[in-house]
Design a protein around this motif. Structure first.
Motif, PDB file in Angstrom:
ATOM      1  N   TRP A 171      35.844  45.049  45.310  1.00 29.20           N
ATOM      2  CA  TRP A 171      34.936  45.039  46.455  1.00 29.20           C
ATOM      3  C   TRP A 171      33.843  43.984  46.273  1.00 29.20           C
ATOM      4  N   LEU A 172      33.304  43.865  45.084  1.00 29.89           N
ATOM      5  CA  LEU A 172      32.256  42.870  44.831  1.00 29.89           C
ATOM      6  C   LEU A 172      32.798  41.448  44.974  1.00 29.89           C
ATOM      7  N   ILE A 173      34.039  41.229  44.562  1.00 33.92           N
ATOM      8  CA  ILE A 173      34.657  39.917  44.794  1.00 33.92           C
ATOM      9  C   ILE A 173      34.707  39.625  46.286  1.00 33.92           C
ATOM     10  N   PHE A 174      35.048  40.650  47.063  1.00 39.33           N
ATOM     11  CA  PHE A 174      35.215  40.510  48.506  1.00 39.33           C
ATOM     12  C   PHE A 174      33.893  40.288  49.229  1.00 39.33           C
ATOM     13  N   LYS A 175      32.815  40.960  48.767  1.00 37.23           N
ATOM     14  CA  LYS A 175      31.566  40.977  49.533  1.00 37.23           C
ATOM     15  C   LYS A 175      30.420  40.169  48.920  1.00 37.23           C
ATOM     16  N   ALA A 176      30.481  39.871  47.638  1.00 36.53           N
ATOM     17  CA  ALA A 176      29.347  39.213  46.978  1.00 36.53           C
ATOM     18  C   ALA A 176      29.610  37.724  46.784  1.00 36.53           C
ATOM     19  N   GLU A 177      28.555  37.035  46.380  1.00 36.74           N
ATOM     20  CA  GLU A 177      28.635  35.600  46.117  1.00 36.74           C
ATOM     21  C   GLU A 177      28.096  35.292  44.728  1.00 36.74           C
ATOM     22  N   GLY A 178      28.209  34.022  44.343  1.00 36.55           N
ATOM     23  CA  GLY A 178      27.576  33.533  43.131  1.00 36.55           C
ATOM     24  C   GLY A 178      28.051  34.222  41.866  1.00 36.55           C
ATOM     25  N   HIS A 179      27.105  34.461  40.949  1.00 38.35           N
ATOM     26  CA  HIS A 179      27.486  34.996  39.650  1.00 38.35           C
ATOM     27  C   HIS A 179      27.896  36.469  39.729  1.00 38.35           C
ATOM     28  N   LYS A 245      41.904  34.461  38.600  1.00 42.92           N
ATOM     29  CA  LYS A 245      41.734  33.200  37.864  1.00 42.92           C
ATOM     30  C   LYS A 245      41.505  32.052  38.834  1.00 42.92           C
ATOM     31  N   PHE A 246      42.190  32.087  39.968  1.00 48.04           N
ATOM     32  CA  PHE A 246      41.986  31.062  40.990  1.00 48.04           C
ATOM     33  C   PHE A 246      40.626  31.226  41.664  1.00 48.04           C
ATOM     34  N   ILE A 247      40.233  32.471  41.911  1.00 47.39           N
ATOM     35  CA  ILE A 247      38.980  32.763  42.606  1.00 47.39           C
ATOM     36  C   ILE A 247      37.775  32.232  41.821  1.00 47.39           C
ATOM     37  N   GLU A 248      37.838  32.279  40.498  1.00 45.67           N
ATOM     38  CA  GLU A 248      36.710  31.828  39.672  1.00 45.67           C
ATOM     39  C   GLU A 248      36.363  30.364  39.916  1.00 45.67           C
ATOM     40  N   SER A 249      37.332  29.566  40.319  1.00 44.23           N
ATOM     41  CA  SER A 249      37.068  28.145  40.565  1.00 44.23           C
ATOM     42  C   SER A 249      37.104  27.795  42.052  1.00 44.23           C
ATOM     43  N   ASP A 250      37.326  28.798  42.896  1.00 43.43           N
ATOM     44  CA  ASP A 250      37.435  28.564  44.337  1.00 43.43           C
ATOM     45  C   ASP A 250      36.074  28.766  45.009  1.00 43.43           C
ATOM     46  N   THR A 251      35.690  27.872  45.874  1.00 45.06           N
ATOM     47  CA  THR A 251      34.414  27.977  46.585  1.00 45.06           C
ATOM     48  C   THR A 251      34.598  28.243  48.080  1.00 45.06           C
ATOM     49  N   THR A 252      35.833  28.428  48.521  1.00 47.59           N
ATOM     50  CA  THR A 252      36.094  28.653  49.950  1.00 47.59           C
ATOM     51  C   THR A 252      36.089  30.136  50.314  1.00 47.59           C
ATOM     52  N   TYR A 253      36.209  31.000  49.311  1.00 45.99           N
ATOM     53  CA  TYR A 253      36.262  32.459  49.514  1.00 45.99           C
ATOM     54  C   TYR A 253      37.476  32.895  50.339  1.00 45.99           C
ATOM     55  N   LYS A 254      38.463  32.002  50.454  1.00 47.19           N
ATOM     56  CA  LYS A 254      39.594  32.279  51.335  1.00 47.19           C
ATOM     57  C   LYS A 254      40.435  33.466  50.858  1.00 47.19           C
TER      58      LYS A 254
END
Length: 336
Positions: A171-179, A245-254
């Motif tokens: 859920w935090l991956i889905f709703k939060a940003e940054g660190h 692993k992909f999400i950690e370097s992704d900035t699009t939040y797609k």
């Protein structure tokens, strides 16, 4: 089939649906509380709470619906279940009350007491989650109070904590940003490993708590029916690992929605396996859904009410999630 045969099955399905929706919705906000000790800065904890603030109260509606269904549709089982699970039920309610109070007071309390309410928020989350796991564990043993069964129930409680941590991280991956998002991406991998380890230990112990479960798990053709469930869980966990692993370097939040979706699917698989293990009993080895059900006329009348209430709860739940969709972002003047 006549009404006396089919209606108890329908209500058992409705009760299972209510419990499942409770797990996947209230599970993520309890999971956020479980992750609280790993974030030291208050502003980080504020951001974590902000992701669940619009939803947490409504999420608990599902457990009320589930209890209401079992009370009305299966009164013979309701008394036995409530009496046997009285202590963990009271502890669960206490945890939810403490957590609910902490939601409000952690921001409005005096500065030197805010840390106390943060700790109570975390404590309430752990207490409610452990209590739910113990309730599941005792229920799975046919409501028998033995030392071995209580040890098994405590192990289930730990497994549920890891499972909710998995949902909370997703859920935090889905709703939060940054660190916070990056923290959740790392936390979800640890949560999956620990949750799977706990599930394996519980799965090893569960067949030995009941000969009925042992028969269903290790006899033909039941074994073939159950084999796809652990296989699907492994596949879903692998997908989460690769995506994070992909999400950690992704900035699009797609693809930030993917971990939560597959976490829900893992919960669904374990839920199906548990339901298959106990069906058609409502108290394992003691009472079937047909033996415990109310009169067909009562069930017919109640079904009309559920047919109205359940869609309304579903519509409201998904509408709220749509209104507060997207990332929760802080604003300097207005909060979150």
């Amino acid at each position: 089939m006549d009404a006396a045969t089919i209606l108890p099955v329908i209500f058992a399905g409705l009760m299972a649906a209510a419990v499942f929706f409770y797990i996947i919705f209230d599970g993520y906000d309890l999971g956020v509380g479980i992750l609280f000790p790993f974030m030291r800065k208050r502003e980080d904890r504020d951001q974590m709470v902000a992701t669940v603030d619009p939803f947490w109260d409504a999420n608990e509606t599902w457990i009320v619906l589930g209890i209401g269904v079992i009370f009305i549709a299966f009164p013979k089982a309701y008394g036995d279940i409530l009496v046997t699970l009285y202590i963990p039920t009271v502890l669960m309610l206490g945890g939810l009350i403490i957590r609910g109070a902490a939601f409000d007071f952690r921001n409005t309390a005096q500065e030197h007491r805010k840390i106390l309410w943060d700790r109570l928020f975390c404590f309430g989350s752990y207490l409610a989650t452990m209590s739910q796991g113990v309730m599941i564990g005792i229920y799975a043993t046919g409501l028998e109070h033995t030392v071995a069964n209580w040890i098994f129930a405590l192990c289930v409680g730990v497994a549920v904590c890891f499972g909710y941590a998995l949902l909370g991280s997703a859920w935090l991956i889905f709703k939060a940003e940054g660190h916070i998002r990056l923290f959740a991406a790392k936390a979800i991998r640890h949560s999956i490993f620990l949750a799977f380890l706990a599930i394996i230990l519980v799965s090893v112990g569960m067949p030995y708590t009941s000969p009925i479960v042992y028969e269903k798990w290790f006899s033909y053709p039941h074994l073939l029916y159950l084999m796809p469930i652990p296989a699907a869980c492994v596949i879903f966990a692998f997908i989460i690992f690769m995506v994070t692993k992909f999400i950690e370097s992704d900035t699009t939040y797609k693809y930030d929605w993917v971990p939560y979706l597959f976490s829900v699917l893992i919960v669904l698989c374990t839920f199906i396996g548990f339901g298959y293990s106990i069906f058609p009993d409502i108290i394992l080895g003691k009472l079937t859904i047909w033996e415990a059900s109310s009169a067909p006329k009562s069930l017919e009348f109640t079904l009309w009410g559920v047919a109205i209430v359940l869609p309304l709860i579903l519509i409201y739940t998904f509408y709220v999630h749509k209104i507060f969709g997207g990332k929760i972002r802080p604003h300097d003047h207005d909060g979150y």
